[in-house]
Design an enzyme around this catalytic site. Structure first.
Site, PDB file in Angstrom:
ATOM      1  N   LYS A 296      22.987  -7.748 -12.177  1.00  9.69           N
ATOM      2  CA  LYS A 296      21.572  -8.116 -12.349  1.00  9.69           C
ATOM      3  C   LYS A 296      21.409  -8.615 -13.770  1.00  9.69           C
ATOM      4  O   LYS A 296      22.156  -8.225 -14.671  1.00  9.69           O
ATOM      5  CB  LYS A 296      20.671  -6.893 -12.137  1.00  9.69           C
ATOM      6  CG  LYS A 296      19.242  -7.240 -11.781  1.00  9.69           C
ATOM      7  CD  LYS A 296      19.144  -7.645 -10.334  1.00  9.69           C
ATOM      8  CE  LYS A 296      17.756  -7.686  -9.786  1.00  9.69           C
ATOM      9  NZ  LYS A 296      17.741  -7.765  -8.325  1.00  9.69           N
TER      10      LYS A 296
ATOM     11  N   GLY B  57       3.518 -11.679   0.400  1.00  5.59           N
ATOM     12  CA  GLY B  57       4.251 -12.733  -0.323  1.00  5.59           C
ATOM     13  C   GLY B  57       5.427 -13.167   0.519  1.00  5.59           C
ATOM     14  O   GLY B  57       5.397 -13.067   1.756  1.00  5.59           O
ATOM     15  N   ASN B  58       6.484 -13.617  -0.133  1.00  7.17           N
ATOM     16  CA  ASN B  58       7.638 -14.145   0.605  1.00  7.17           C
ATOM     17  C   ASN B  58       8.121 -13.169   1.678  1.00  7.17           C
ATOM     18  O   ASN B  58       8.261 -13.530   2.846  1.00  7.17           O
ATOM     19  CB  ASN B  58       8.761 -14.467  -0.392  1.00  7.17           C
ATOM     20  CG  ASN B  58       9.994 -14.979   0.321  1.00  7.17           C
ATOM     21  OD1 ASN B  58      10.702 -14.224   0.975  1.00  7.17           O
ATOM     22  ND2 ASN B  58      10.231 -16.269   0.256  1.00  7.17           N
ATOM     23  N   ALA B  59       8.350 -11.923   1.292  1.00  5.77           N
ATOM     24  CA  ALA B  59       8.968 -10.977   2.228  1.00  5.77           C
ATOM     25  C   ALA B  59       7.961 -10.465   3.271  1.00  5.77           C
ATOM     26  O   ALA B  59       8.234 -10.494   4.474  1.00  5.77           O
ATOM     27  CB  ALA B  59       9.578  -9.825   1.441  1.00  5.77           C
ATOM     28  N   GLY B  60       6.795 -10.008   2.828  1.00  9.75           N
ATOM     29  CA  GLY B  60       5.804  -9.419   3.742  1.00  9.75           C
ATOM     30  C   GLY B  60       5.264 -10.430   4.744  1.00  9.75           C
ATOM     31  O   GLY B  60       5.111 -10.138   5.933  1.00  9.75           O
TER      32      GLY B  60
HETATM   33  P1  NAD Z   1       6.080 -12.052  -3.831  1.00 10.03           P
HETATM   34  O1  NAD Z   1       5.728 -12.140  -5.261  1.00 10.03           O
HETATM   35  O2  NAD Z   1       6.320 -13.280  -3.034  1.00 10.03           O
HETATM   36  O3  NAD Z   1       4.924 -11.236  -3.053  1.00 10.03           O
HETATM   37  C1  NAD Z   1       4.409 -10.022  -3.487  1.00 10.03           C
HETATM   38  C2  NAD Z   1       3.134  -9.732  -2.692  1.00 10.03           C
HETATM   39  O4  NAD Z   1       2.638  -8.472  -3.113  1.00 10.03           O
HETATM   40  C3  NAD Z   1       2.023 -10.741  -2.933  1.00 10.03           C
HETATM   41  O5  NAD Z   1       1.338 -10.961  -1.723  1.00 10.03           O
HETATM   42  C4  NAD Z   1       1.097 -10.013  -3.915  1.00 10.03           C
HETATM   43  O6  NAD Z   1      -0.237 -10.446  -3.825  1.00 10.03           O
HETATM   44  C5  NAD Z   1       1.260  -8.598  -3.417  1.00 10.03           C
HETATM   45  N1  NAD Z   1       0.872  -7.592  -4.421  1.00 10.03           N
HETATM   46  C6  NAD Z   1       1.035  -7.623  -5.763  1.00 10.03           C
HETATM   47  N2  NAD Z   1       0.475  -6.533  -6.326  1.00 10.03           N
HETATM   48  C7  NAD Z   1      -0.023  -5.804  -5.311  1.00 10.03           C
HETATM   49  C8  NAD Z   1      -0.705  -4.577  -5.239  1.00 10.03           C
HETATM   50  N3  NAD Z   1      -1.002  -3.877  -6.342  1.00 10.03           N
HETATM   51  N4  NAD Z   1      -1.054  -4.110  -4.014  1.00 10.03           N
HETATM   52  C9  NAD Z   1      -0.779  -4.821  -2.896  1.00 10.03           C
HETATM   53  N5  NAD Z   1      -0.155  -5.992  -2.902  1.00 10.03           N
HETATM   54  C10 NAD Z   1       0.236  -6.473  -4.094  1.00 10.03           C
HETATM   55  O7  NAD Z   1       7.333 -11.059  -3.760  1.00 10.03           O
HETATM   56  P2  NAD Z   1       8.375 -10.901  -2.572  1.00 10.03           P
HETATM   57  O8  NAD Z   1       9.516 -11.796  -2.823  1.00 10.03           O
HETATM   58  O9  NAD Z   1       7.661 -10.923  -1.269  1.00 10.03           O
HETATM   59  O10 NAD Z   1       8.900  -9.421  -2.878  1.00 10.03           O
HETATM   60  C11 NAD Z   1       8.138  -8.281  -2.526  1.00 10.03           C
HETATM   61  C12 NAD Z   1       8.998  -7.048  -2.718  1.00 10.03           C
HETATM   62  O11 NAD Z   1      10.186  -7.189  -1.929  1.00 10.03           O
HETATM   63  C13 NAD Z   1       9.488  -6.807  -4.138  1.00 10.03           C
HETATM   64  O12 NAD Z   1       9.571  -5.424  -4.357  1.00 10.03           O
HETATM   65  C14 NAD Z   1      10.875  -7.410  -4.130  1.00 10.03           C
HETATM   66  O13 NAD Z   1      11.707  -6.816  -5.105  1.00 10.03           O
HETATM   67  C15 NAD Z   1      11.327  -7.037  -2.736  1.00 10.03           C
HETATM   68  N6  NAD Z   1      12.410  -7.895  -2.271  1.00 10.03           N
HETATM   69  C16 NAD Z   1      12.204  -9.226  -2.039  1.00 10.03           C
HETATM   70  C17 NAD Z   1      13.259 -10.010  -1.618  1.00 10.03           C
HETATM   71  C18 NAD Z   1      13.074 -11.475  -1.331  1.00 10.03           C
HETATM   72  O14 NAD Z   1      14.058 -12.114  -0.918  1.00 10.03           O
HETATM   73  N7  NAD Z   1      11.884 -12.035  -1.459  1.00 10.03           N
HETATM   74  C19 NAD Z   1      14.538  -9.442  -1.452  1.00 10.03           C
HETATM   75  C20 NAD Z   1      14.705  -8.074  -1.690  1.00 10.03           C
HETATM   76  C21 NAD Z   1      13.633  -7.329  -2.107  1.00 10.03           C
END
Ligand code: NAD
Length: 412
Positions: free
Chosen positions: A108, A220-223
């Site tokens: 990392k 976001g991306n994942a959710g």
């Molecule tokens: P992202 O930035 O695309 O989305 C994050 C989402 O969380 C957004 O909708 C944002 O509005 C929301 N958010 C932020 N603060 C918040 C709060 N206080 N309460 C509720 N919602 C809130 O990020 P992502 O890529 O979707 O990643 C989300 C999580 O998944 C992170 O913990 C990341 O480490 C983990 N993750 C992502 C990936 C990936 O490939 N995208 C891979 C492994 C782990």
């Protein structure tokens, strides 16, 4: 943070030893290797800013363990990047890659910077400077970074381009998460959400549940992709973003919600749903809760409010460790982050393979291979859980630590 990781490492090692899961020569004390990062690189990156002044940014790359293959893990640009956090995340990557059984280790890195304060030209200079500074210690067979918090596919392209110039050979496999037009993999954008869908699907097959209600924190991306790709029998009744949460017990139309989010920049005020708070979302009486936003959202303050029977950890570390144990003791099944969000790193590995072999796989092929990896990982974790009476997180660590130790033993 690293303290928590070490506790999980010790607990897994005790189980491995007591059950003789692999051969262990106690004299060698080989677990000691896993208590330390193999290499920590700290770099200073002087950049001529747009106004002509010079600013020096500090960055890190932690190479935790490469017994199973090249170090693998993201590069984040964030003002709060620090050594302990990056080390801990690098350890986590080693565990995640071993759980998914991909031939990669854990790394990392990051730069202490607020990327929103820099122009595109400055960000390009910074990324190219990072590539030059790390060039002696990364490489397609050595260490393969990827995007992470506030880093983008375009930045991965700059990194690849700068590294390729230095070594004199086009080297797309030095970094993953590149744009599709520059060596990226099809299916990478949705891989984390889809991987979590496959993990939950595999778990539900172990139960008699088919029709479930689900609340997703973070869109976001994942959710978003998790919600978009989830089964028709799964009713997504609540989702949230940083502004707030929405709830409709009859289920949300996700395609319409994605449009609403594009138009209004938030999920809030989605027609037909009522606005609730993020805390209320966490406490909803649903079958499955999917934290997909931030770490440490379930802590000693709110764990007793959780009513979901299953939690799918898409975010990294959304549940504080002691509370994770308490929830598991209450019979709540937690599909741990090291499995639930591993879809991203699995498809990153596929990207690396395609680059090395000069291939380009179709989306269906990528997704089928992803499904295979997630289902095999789930089956192995489930097996360890049943055999040794463990919660799924501990079972995942047992599996991963045993695999890494075996690989270490082969080279020591
Ligand atoms: P992202 O930035 O695309 O989305 C994050 C989402 O969380 C957004 O909708 C944002 O509005 C929301 N958010 C932020 N603060 C918040 C709060 N206080 N309460 C509720 N919602 C809130 O990020 P992502 O890529 O979707 O990643 C989300 C999580 O998944 C992170 O913990 C990341 O480490 C983990 N993750 C992502 C990936 C990936 O490939 N995208 C891979 C492994 C782990």
């Amino acid at each position: 943070m690293m303290q928590d990781n070490l506790k999980q490492l010790e607990a897994a090692y005790e189980i491995i030893k007591n059950n003789k899961l692999i051969e262990i020569d106690e004299k060698k004390n080989d677990i000691e290797i896993l208590r330390h990062a193999k290499r920590l690189v700290r770099v200073s990156l002087p950049i001529v800013m747009d106004n002509g002044s010079i600013r020096v940014f500090e960055g890190y790359r932690v190479q935790y363990n490469d017994a199973r293959g090249p170090f693998k893990g993201g590069l984040r640009y964030h003002p709060e990047v620090d050594e302990d956090e990056v080390t801990s995340l690098a350890f986590w990557m080693a565990i995640k890659c071993a759980v998914a059984d991909i031939p990669m280790g854990g790394g990392k890195g990051g730069i202490i910077v607020n990327p929103k304060e820099l122009s595109k030209t400055e960000l390009e200079k910074l990324t190219r400077a990072l590539a030059r500074a790390l060039a002696p210690v990364v490489g397609p067979l050595v260490d393969v970074p990827a995007p992470d918090v506030y880093t983008t596919p375009e930045m991965m392209s700059w990194f690849k381009d700068e590294y390729s110039k230095i070594v004199g050979v086009d080297s797309p496999a030095v970094i993953t998460g590149k744009p599709l037009t520059d060596g990226g993999s099809k299916g990478r954008d949705k891989a984390t959400g889809l991987g979590a869908v496959y993990a939950l699907e595999a778990y539900l097959e172990k139960t008699d549940k088919k029709e479930i209600t689900v609340a997703v924190q973070g869109f976001g991306n994942a959710g978003l992709h998790f919600a978009e790709l989830s089964h028709p029998e799964w009713k997504i009744v609540a989702v949230s973003d940083s502004k707030s949460a929405i709830y409709n017990e009859a289920g949300l139309n996700i395609a319409d919600l994605i449009k609403h989010k594009e138009e209004t920049k938030s999920v809030v005020d989605f027609p037909g749903s009522k606005n609730v708070t993020n805390e209320e979302l966490l406490a909803l009486d649903v079958d499955v809760l999917v934290p997909a936003a931030l770490n440490s959202v379930i802590t000693e303050k709110n764990w007793e409010n959780i009513k979901a029977k299953t939690i799918v950890e898409i975010a990294n570390g959304p549940i504080a460790l002691p509370e994770s144990k308490k929830l598991a003791d209450k019979g709540i099944v937690i599909i741990p982050d090291v499995l639930a969000n591993s879809g991203g790193v699995v498809v990153s590995y596929f990207e690396w393979r395609q680059n090395l072999d000069k291939e380009s796989w179709e989306t269906d092929d990528v997704n089928a291979k992803l499904k295979d990896k997630i289902r095999s990982a789930f089956a192995a974790i489930w097996d360890a859980k049943e055999k040794h009476n463990l919660d799924l997180r501990t079972a995942a660590y047992v599996l991963a630590v045993a695999r890494i130790l075996e690989a270490e033993q082969k080279r020591n």
